[in-house]
Design a protein around this motif. Structure first.
Motif, mmCIF file in Angstrom:
data_model
loop_
_atom_site.group_PDB
_atom_site.id
_atom_site.type_symbol
_atom_site.label_atom_id
_atom_site.label_comp_id
_atom_site.label_asym_id
_atom_site.label_seq_id
_atom_site.Cartn_x
_atom_site.Cartn_y
_atom_site.Cartn_z
ATOM 1 N N ASN A 178 -4.647 -2.041 -1.527
ATOM 2 C CA ASN A 178 -4.931 -1.254 -2.719
ATOM 3 C C ASN A 178 -5.337 -2.163 -3.876
ATOM 4 O O ASN A 178 -4.668 -3.168 -4.154
ATOM 5 C CB ASN A 178 -3.688 -0.432 -3.092
ATOM 6 C CG ASN A 178 -3.999 0.621 -4.134
ATOM 7 O OD1 ASN A 178 -4.475 0.324 -5.219
ATOM 8 N ND2 ASN A 178 -3.708 1.872 -3.793
ATOM 9 N N ASN A 238 0.826 -1.214 0.000
ATOM 10 C CA ASN A 238 0.000 0.000 0.000
ATOM 11 C C ASN A 238 0.856 1.259 0.000
ATOM 12 O O ASN A 238 0.565 2.226 -0.721
ATOM 13 C CB ASN A 238 -0.925 0.008 1.213
ATOM 14 C CG ASN A 238 -2.136 -0.880 1.017
ATOM 15 O OD1 ASN A 238 -2.484 -1.244 -0.110
ATOM 16 N ND2 ASN A 238 -2.781 -1.255 2.103
ATOM 17 N N ASP A 266 -7.377 -3.313 3.846
ATOM 18 C CA ASP A 266 -7.606 -2.341 2.759
ATOM 19 C C ASP A 266 -6.487 -2.364 1.720
ATOM 20 O O ASP A 266 -5.952 -1.321 1.318
ATOM 21 C CB ASP A 266 -7.730 -0.923 3.333
ATOM 22 C CG ASP A 266 -8.832 -0.809 4.369
ATOM 23 O OD1 ASP A 266 -9.915 -1.369 4.130
ATOM 24 O OD2 ASP A 266 -8.611 -0.175 5.415
#
Length: 562
Positions: free
Chosen positions: A369, A340, A367
């Protein structure tokens, strides 16, 4: 009993032996890691149990009612295999307070030795049953036909079939069952399959003691669903598979656990840490507080050093350099923190991860990317494939620049299985392969454990010496002063001077010491990293055990032991 049924039982016994061995090693990993100590203990106890079982089976095969005794022995081994997941957890939890080696040996002996001992008894007893068949009821035994009917041939056939079962079981468990179903279900199912025939034979003979098999099956499925929250800790994910146990959990930063039970906005304001564990060793920590994220120190160091990096092509027409898209390769995805950060810095990121569950966790809980391209593969295999594939592309499209067309400007090696570095990724041959993928001004980052000095630091010193020998200038950056809780970040750049064969070492902190005299150069021929890191890995694992045991007995970490 028909001859083929004896052979089938021999096949099941061989399959069950390998199931017990593989599953036993994987069950030890969440508590004691997957180091050489664990595998040596599992192999030694398995072989010891089989040896003693072979001897005991030979003795028991001479007793009366050999066939009935065989069914009882098979049923006992099946029961121990079915109960192994439950007994292993309880035993390891209560032996984890000892030293690491004592804990591994004691716990593995208690839950692994009984099933393999009884399984070892099976083959000699089957050989005796086949060599001295029981005459049909109503017929007298012909003493002239009683000598062993080619005992050597029978024994060879039985052991060959047993070994074949072990081979098939190994491939089935390693490539499909463990990655997809974890450890508990395969152990229970294998135990049921092994025990069903002897149970039927014994129960039809009115041996009601065999009903304990049904109680074992029932007991193995008795576990109720684990709660997802306890004492402020939220368990988001837990599974067993290829790399061992993976857990994702949220820990509160606040002293009041009830805050985690409140609405999301309050929880974010107070702060919490989302932690990815592999075999209860932290792989990724992301701290959420007041709408901001923070990461391990080495992640921020890599981010800072790549923030302004630019990759340029050689001069083209008119002597103008053109800026190309920056590409980065991350070997070992974890929770995706590095991937990320590199994406935020403008890199097109390829990531390689061996366990598909890890990639799923990175996407769902950390999360990851969406632009990060995740490849499920072994890092060494992927790098070799990229070298071959890149060479083919260059031969097809740019033959004049075959030796000058790099694939990546940044490569990050952040590969751990718990606390253990995969040794095949830390050799001079692999580092040379990485070098061929890097641009002339590219950077190769390696995240290592924090030990540098003394016996426990010999592994990281050897990694450093191997990098230098492979033609890299190395900058060494510790994330803190305390060895037990820090990381060492190796920042390696390929040597631009072709006449210079070896690189050099630059220390950020002089107190580390630059003497690499006792370090060794790691090669594919002598992959010694796990041995050199044994003391460091032992200290790290004992610290993990101590931390989680204190959390277990205080109640906070009970979720992680379900």
């Amino acid at each position: 009993m028909p001859l083929f049924l004896f052979y089938f039982l021999s096949f099941l016994e061989g399959a069950s032996v390998m199931a017990a061995e593989l599953l036993g090693a994987k069950m030890l990993a969440p508590y004691f890691g997957s180091s050489l100590y664990v595998w040596a203990s599992v192999l030694g106890i398995t072989l010891g149990g089989l040896a003693m079982g072979y001897f005991a089976g030979g003795v028991f095969s001479q007793k009366k009612n050999n066939e009935k005794n065989l069914y009882a022995v098979l049923l006992a081994s099946a029961i121990f295999l079915i109960l192994m997941p439950l007994t292993a957890k309880e035993i390891m939890l209560h032996t984890a307070g000892f030293s690491l080696l004592a804990s591994i040996l004691i716990s593995s002996f208690i839950f692994l030795f009984p099933p393999v001992f009884f399984m070892g008894m099976v083959s000699p007893m089957i050989v005796q049953c086949i060599a001295h068949p029981v005459p049909p009821e109503g017929r007298e035994k012909d003493t002239q036909d009683s000598p062993l009917r080619g005992a050597g041939g029978l024994a060879g056939t039985v052991y060959a079939i047993s070994t074949l079962g072990g081979i098939i079981s190994t491939f089935l468990l390693g490539f499909y069952l463990i990655p997809n179903f974890g450890l508990t279900k395969p152990a229970i199912v294998m135990g049921i399959i092994l025990g069903i025939i002897p149970f039927v034979k014994l129960i039809t003979a009115k041996n009601f003691f065999s009903l304990i098999f049904l109680f074992a099956v029932f007991f193995s499925f008795r576990a109720s669903p684990s709660p997802s929250e306890r004492d402020g800790v939220r368990l988001l994910y837990s599974s067993e598979g290829l790399l061992g146990q993976i857990i994702v959990a949220d820990y509160p930063l606040a002293s009041t656990p009830s805050l985690l039970l409140q609405e999301k906005g309050v929880r974010d304001e107070v702060g919490y840490q989302r932690i990815l564990f592999v075999n209860r060793s932290t792989q990724t920590i992301v701290t959420y507080k007041k709408g901001e994220k923070s990461f391990f120190e080495y992640v921020d160091l890599i981010s800072e050093k790549t923030k302004n990096s630019v990759r340029r092509t050689p001069c083209g027409e008119g002597g103008i350099q053109k800026t190309e898209e920056k590409k980065a390769l991350v070997l070992g995805l974890g929770g995706g923190s590095i991937a990320n950060k590199l994406s935020e810095n403008g890199f097109q990121v390829d990531a390689v991860e061996l366990d598909e569950r890890m990639a799923d966790c990175a996407k769902k809980f950390f999360d990851l990317n969406k632009n990060v391209k995740v490849n499920i593969d072994d890092a060494r295999h992927y790098v070799r494939w990229m070298m071959d594939n890149g060479q083919w592309l260059m031969e097809q499209h740019q033959p004049s620049t075959i030796n000058h067309q790099p694939l990546y400007s940044v490569v990050v090696l952040d590969a751990f299985i718990g606390e253990v570095n995969p040794h095949h990724l830390f050799t001079t041959e692999f580092f040379s392969e990485i070098k061929s993928l890097l641009s002339d001004s590219g950077t190769f980052f390696i995240n290592g454990n924090g030990f540098w000095n003394g016996e426990e630091g010999k592994g990281m010193r050897s990694v450093c010496k191997t990098l230098i020998n492979s033609g890299f200038d190395v900058e060494l950056i510790p994330t803190s002063e305390q060895e037990d809780y820090r990381n060492l970040l190796f920042v390696a750049k390929p040597i631009s001077n072709l006449s210079q064969r070896e690189g050099s070492l630059h220390l950020q902190v002089p107190s580390l010491g630059g003497d690499l005299g006792e370090a060794v150069i790691l090669t594919d021929e002598k992959p010694q990293l796990e041995i050199l890191n044994a003391e460091a890995n032992r200290q790290w694992r004992e610290a993990c055990m101590k931390y989680f045991l204190s959390g277990y007995y205080s109640g906070q970490d009970k979720l992680l032991f379900k």
